[in-house]
Design an enzyme around this catalytic site. Structure first.
Site, short mmCIF file in Angstrom:
data_model
loop_
_atom_site.label_atom_id
_atom_site.label_comp_id
_atom_site.label_asym_id
_atom_site.label_seq_id
_atom_site.Cartn_x
_atom_site.Cartn_y
_atom_site.Cartn_z
N CYS A 186 0.30 -0.38 -0.48
CA CYS A 186 0.44 0.28 -2.01
C CYS A 186 1.25 1.76 -1.77
O CYS A 186 1.40 1.99 -0.58
CB CYS A 186 -0.87 0.34 -2.87
SG CYS A 186 -2.34 1.20 -1.79
N THR A 187 1.14 2.38 -2.66
CA THR A 187 1.54 3.89 -2.50
C THR A 187 0.94 4.83 -1.33
O THR A 187 1.73 5.09 -0.41
CB THR A 187 1.26 4.81 -3.94
OG1 THR A 187 2.13 3.93 -4.86
CG2 THR A 187 2.30 6.07 -3.35
#
Length: 292
Positions: A186-187
């Protein structure tokens, strides 16, 4: 000219008094002139703040002085000075919502209980070098984020927000991957902390998570590794490129032009976001799949 930075951070750790933490964090950020968004729960702390470099560094130093936040996971990126319209500090039931049962996510002083094996960017490459095409990349973000940047060959679940992930996992559409080596990402790492735990609990036998997320991977390998495109960020910058050589893999939902821009759905009252080039975004024609 003052240098502006954006700090992305989180930690999973039990907190006995989230509201006291909220007041302290709000006052600390206000005293330093920082803006951004910080969420606090009994499970930990999650936030993004921006401001002048020395102020951001002081915020980080003071926050890490609190024993529960010593192991805060942090990433710096270049800011514009106007990345956030204001400061928001809130207490929530969860610092990241995945639609799981309240008792499903367990947190200790060491973080999420039962999560996947953490991999540094270098260890991720070692895994791929050793296991090749058997390795499955599993995107832990919203589908529109992956539309402008993702790991090569990644599975992108059809979700508009993280609260839809549990239903997506429970649908059975990924059951054929339960024996495969799966790398969640994810980020900045926080969403795949939770996602890897949920997948492990559902019988996925070999689950990994990219430590520090895409942001830390980009710091290590830029655009020379397994990542393609731009990283979507939830602030005024819209997206980040790790190098000037970043591929543009997004396609405008209106005209098909290559773009890395994201715009709000033009349908009144709709909060969805869609890929749209500058021209189409300016004419207010982009619509999400529901309103096409």
């Amino acid at each position: 000219m003052a240098i502006s930075k954006v700090l992305l951070f989180y930690v999973f750790t039990p907190l006995a008094d989230p509201d006291a933490i909220r007041l302290w964090q709000r006052d600390l950020c206000e005293s330093l002139g920082l803006t951004g968004r910080i969420l606090i729960s009994a499970q930990g702390l999650n936030g993004t703040v921006g401001g002048e470099l020395n102020a951001v560094k002081r915020y980080l130093r003071k926050t890490r002085e609190y024993p529960a936040f010593t192991n805060l996971d942090v990433k710096f990126s270049i800011g514009t000075g106007n990345d956030f319209p204001r400061l928001v500090v809130k207490v929530r039931e969860e610092i990241v919502s995945f639609g799981a049962r309240p008792d499903e996510l367990q947190v200790s002083e060491d973080g999420v209980v039962g999560g996947g094996t953490k991999l540094t960017p270098e260890e991720l490459h070692e895994l791929v070098d050793g296991r090749g095409s058997d390795v499955v990349f599993f995107d832990g973000r919203n589908a529109f984020e992956a539309a402008i940047g993702r790991f090569q060959g990644a599975i992108v679940p059809d979700v508009d927000n993280t609260r839809e992930f549990v239903a997506e996992l429970d649908s059975g559409k990924y059951d054929h991957l339960k024996a495969s080596p799966i790398v969640t990402y994810c980020t900045g790492g926080i969403r795949c902390e939770v996602l890897s735990s949920l997948m492990t609990a559902r019988g996925f036998s070999e689950v990994y998570q990219l430590e520090g997320g895409i942001a830390r991977y980009g710091e290590a390998f830029g655009d020379t590794g397994l990542w393609d495109g731009s990283l979507y960020v939830f602030d005024g910058r819209g997206s980040l490129d790790f190098t000037p050589n970043a591929k543009v893999i997004g396609q405008c939902s209106v005209c098909g032009t290559a773009t890395k821009l994201i715009a709000n759905c033009s349908e009144p009252g709709c909060t969805a976001q869609v890929v749209a080039c500058e021209t189409c975004a300016g004419t207010r024609t982009p619509r999400c799949s529901i309103h096409v």
